[in-house]
Enzyme design. Structure first.
Site, PDB file in Angstrom:
ATOM      1  N   TYR A 103      36.154  22.663 -39.503  1.00 12.29           N
ATOM      2  CA  TYR A 103      36.169  23.647 -38.429  1.00 12.29           C
ATOM      3  C   TYR A 103      37.394  24.536 -38.587  1.00 12.29           C
ATOM      4  CZ  TYR A 103      36.494  25.883 -33.942  1.00 12.29           C
ATOM      5  OH  TYR A 103      36.588  26.841 -32.960  1.00 12.29           O
ATOM      6  N   TRP A 105      38.678  29.102 -38.936  1.00 10.00           N
ATOM      7  CA  TRP A 105      38.260  30.467 -39.231  1.00 10.00           C
ATOM      8  C   TRP A 105      38.111  30.726 -40.719  1.00 10.00           C
ATOM      9  CZ3 TRP A 105      38.269  35.203 -36.082  1.00 10.00           C
ATOM     10  CH2 TRP A 105      38.125  34.933 -34.727  1.00 10.00           C
TER      11      TRP A 105
END
Length: 761
Positions: A103, A105
């Site tokens: 998880y 960006w």
């Protein structure tokens, strides 16, 4: 393209030395300044490495993660070691024992997107336990589909900034509209229109009210109302009470477009719990005058009012209630679907809400199907690792935590996102093996057993676009690969061949061929559109010819189609209407999430007995100088530090009461942990509120102790690791009670960016 803007790069000797923002960007982000110097920074991982304890003792739980040296290995050795461990776990424990966390960006590229790569690989390997939703929107992602029948539409097809600038009379913003957050978009961005739109709205005579304990959560002229943090739902209920009791609610709209308002009104008026949600009631909780709510509710009913709720308000205990109460308040005003009125969720949370969407599918790497059904809410990582075999509540279900033996992480750093880092570190001791792909020696990489050095977006070719930006952009490598780093695709290709599914994984394509393939798929969608603004050229012409501009759907109003024809365009809820009362949620019987918007007293707020021990309410919000923890070592982020520590803002009264001045180093603490930070005295805060941004790289004074003080200022050593509610188990990292005291000891050095010891065999 970066998450915070489109740019051109100047490189020298394998390093980016300068960047120039895209000329078409109205308000370029200063965060671009973190890029120069990032490729060859000392924090880069130079080559494959294996933790010594794991290499010598084999897989198994370990207390040495985060405090061990590493052994350098070749790529061939790493491939053999990692393939063998994946196969061992699969054969002995099954694929559900593999957690594909990953998880974060990562990078904005459409092909070299770390999560897409690792999830495609793990699915083709037989599957993995996955996570659902996000730290940013864990509560919203569950509650809004039940209330409005959608989640993504609130952002991707929100009322546009152009419409707001032209039509809105009054914006009532819970959580403000922090411009710092509008710097970023997950797929990159070519323009930042928020500041300009708000200025045009004001110039036309529009007004803005901002409810936030932090004045800078709204720029420019506005009415700042600073409530006690955590009381936004009470304020919304008080505004709703005035609308209901003064005949200002739009009953026709509520009857035609909504379901369950009568049940909610019974609660609002106190007929179900004996507590009318009056302005006086909300004043006691929030600290704001009751007359403020009466006056504001009347103003909201007079014109086109847009009720805006930031994402931050649902990153707390009972976080489902703020967006639900916000959309209910907007429904009572009857402006939902009217240009300039209605509801917005996420304005000021990232650079997507308010931007015009494109009507085409984006170039997307197909990941395949996951043969493992097990999942967790994304903010339940520590629970997953510490509570194998136990059941948990989630959205009316009772799933079970699998027994995870291997954690495979690529493209993110949970030491930024996750709460109660001490508990997270104890949880990370339990698996047999942790694998991390990363360009940098982040805290997560330092807790890995097998470390895979990845390239950055500056070192590889890719293409990027996002669902709310008109440009498809060629991302050409600016510099050669650093040291012995590899693209994740190359790593997974070698592993897939070693494990026997290489051709299936690659489909016979190199990275460059994949870019051409994804581009041509996307190009077909555009060419099929009779209203396209230009013909996208063949790939080679695109690659060397500059961005391609797509058609956008301008002047959108959220739920305009539903308002015009609720029968022809029903919401995707059980009733087809906006569900102010949800019979489904009510049937779950949760004591922390009722069937309609409800006030629940927070665990961490200034009105609780806990505040007697920890009298300052800390807002752990997003930083203005970086995206989460990305490039914390960059010049913009570093310039904001105070003697190397993350800054903590304090009201002058709170600083004076502790004998503190700007520039002092303080210990921020509660019963979960502590960290050092540098004081900035700021009267733009409500007294008894302090602000410490997330994202400072975790730097424990004693790496062997999970409870050790972070000397750099990572706020998540303080935050509670509990879910929003039984419904969604979203992240609750926004609010926490703390105290602050001067740190008079010898100031420890910052080691967050230093690599661990890596020895040759």
């Amino acid at each position: 393209m970066a998450h915070w803007g489109m740019f051109s790069a100047q490189a020298r000797d394998g390093e980016v030395v300068a960047v120039q923002p895209y000329a078409g960007d109205r308000d370029p982000s200063p965060i671009l300044g973190n890029i120069p110097g990032s490729v060859r920074h000392r924090a880069r991982i130079a080559g494959p490495a294996v933790r010594r304890g794991w290499l010598e003792n084999g897989p198994g739980p370990s207390t040495r993660r985060g405090d061990d040296e590493y052994v350098a290995v070749s790529w061939d050795e790493l491939t053999e070691i990692l393939a063998g461990e994946l196969q061992r776990v699969k054969d002995r424990h099954g694929n559900r024992a593999i957690f594909g966390g990953s998880y974060g960006w990562s990078a904005p590229g459409r092909f070299h997107h770390a999560q897409s790569q690792v999830h495609r690989f793990l699915k083709m390997f037989g599957g993995y336990t996955r996570s659902v939703h996000s730290y940013s929107l864990g509560a919203t992602g569950v509650i809004m589909p039940r209330v409005l029948g959608t989640h993504w539409k609130l952002f991707a097809r929100s009322t546009s900034w152009e419409v707001i600038a032209r039509e809105t009379d009054l914006m009532v913003c819970f959580g403000g509209i922090p411009l710092k957050n509008t710097a970023v978009n997950d797929g990159g961005t070519s323009d930042h229109p928020t500041r300009d739109a708000l200025e045009r709205m004001r110039a036309r005579g529009g007004r803005i009210v901002s409810f936030s304990p932090i004045r800078s959560d709204m720029h420019g002229e506005h009415e700042w109302l600073a409530p006690r943090p955590g009381t936004d739902v009470a304020i919304m209920l008080a505004l709703a009470y005035v609308l209901a009791t003064e005949g200002l609610a739009d009953r026709e709209f509520l009857d035609r477009y909504c379901t369950g308002y009568d049940r909610f009104e019974e609660y609002l008026l106190g007929r179900t719990d004996g507590v009318p949600k009056t302005p006086e009631w909300a004043a006691t909780l929030s600290g704001l005058p009751a007359g403020t709510f009466v006056d504001l509710a009347r103003r909201m009913a007079r014109g086109r009012t847009l009720v805006s709720v930031t994402w931050s308000l649902q990153r707390v205990r009972h976080g489902e209630q703020a967006p639900w109460a916000g959309v209910t308040l907007a429904a009572m005003l009857g402006r939902l679907g009217v240009p300039g009125g209605g509801f917005g969720h996420g304005y000021g949370s990232m650079n997507e809400p308010g931007l015009a969407p494109v009507p085409y599918p984006l170039p997307t790497l197909f990941q395949g199907n996951n043969d493992v059904a097990d999942f967790i809410p994304v903010a339940a990582i520590s629970d997953l690792l510490l509570r194998p075999g136990e059941q948990f509540d989630y959205d009316g279900q009772r799933p079970t935590f699998p027994d995870i033996r291997l954690v495979y992480w690529a493209g993110g750093n949970p030491f930024h996102h996750h709460q109660d880092i001490g508990r997270l570190r104890r949880a990370l001791r339990r698996p047999d093996t942790i694998v991390v792909h990363d360009p940098y020696w982040t805290a997560m990489a330092k807790h890995a057993d097998i470390v895979v050095p990845s390239t950055t977006a500056l070192e590889r070719d890719d293409l990027t676009c996002t669902r709310n930006d008109p440009l498809l952009v060629a991302m050409q490598a600016a510099v050669p690969r650093f040291a012995d780093a590899r693209d994740d695709y190359d790593t997974f290709t070698a592993l897939a061949h070693r494990l026997g599914f290489g051709e299936t994984f690659t489909e016979g394509r190199t990275s460059r061929q994949w870019l051409e393939h994804l581009y041509e798929q996307w190009r077909g969608f555009v060419l099929a559109d009779d209203r396209r603004v230009e013909d996208p050229p063949p790939f080679e012409d695109f690659w060397y010819g500059g961005p391609v501009r797509m058609r956008t759907e301008d002047d959108l109003t959220l739920f305009e189609d539903f308002r015009s024809d609720p029968d022809g365009h029903p919401l995707r809820t059980p009733s087809g209407r906006l569900e102010i009362f949800s019979a489904d949620i009510d049937s779950f019987g949760y004591d922390d999430c009722a069937g309609h918007p409800t006030w629940y007293e927070p665990d961490e707020w200034l009105g609780s007995p806990r505040a007697e021990r920890f009298p300052l309410h800390l807002i752990a919000n997003q930083p203005a100088t970086r995206l989460h923890g990305q490039l914390d070592h960059g010049s913009v982020s570093q310039t904001s530090k105070i003697r190397g520590r993350e800054p903590i803002r304090m009201h002058p009264d709170d600083a004076a009461a502790r004998g503190l001045e700007s520039g002092d180093i303080v210990r921020v603490f509660n019963d979960r942990g502590s960290c050092l930070a540098g004081v900035v005295v700021d009267d733009g805060l409500l007294p008894s509120v302090v602000q410490l941004a997330t994202g400072a790289w975790y730097d424990p004074l004693d790496p062997s102790d999970p409870g050790s003080m972070c000397v750099h200022g990572n706020a998540n050593v303080l935050t509670p690791d509990v879910g929003t509610s039984s419904l969604s188990h979203g992240c609750t990292g926004q609010h926490v009670l703390v105290d602050v005291e001067r740190f008079d000891g010898e100031l420890p050095p910052i080691r967050a960016y230093d690599p661990p010891v890596v020895r040759q065999r």
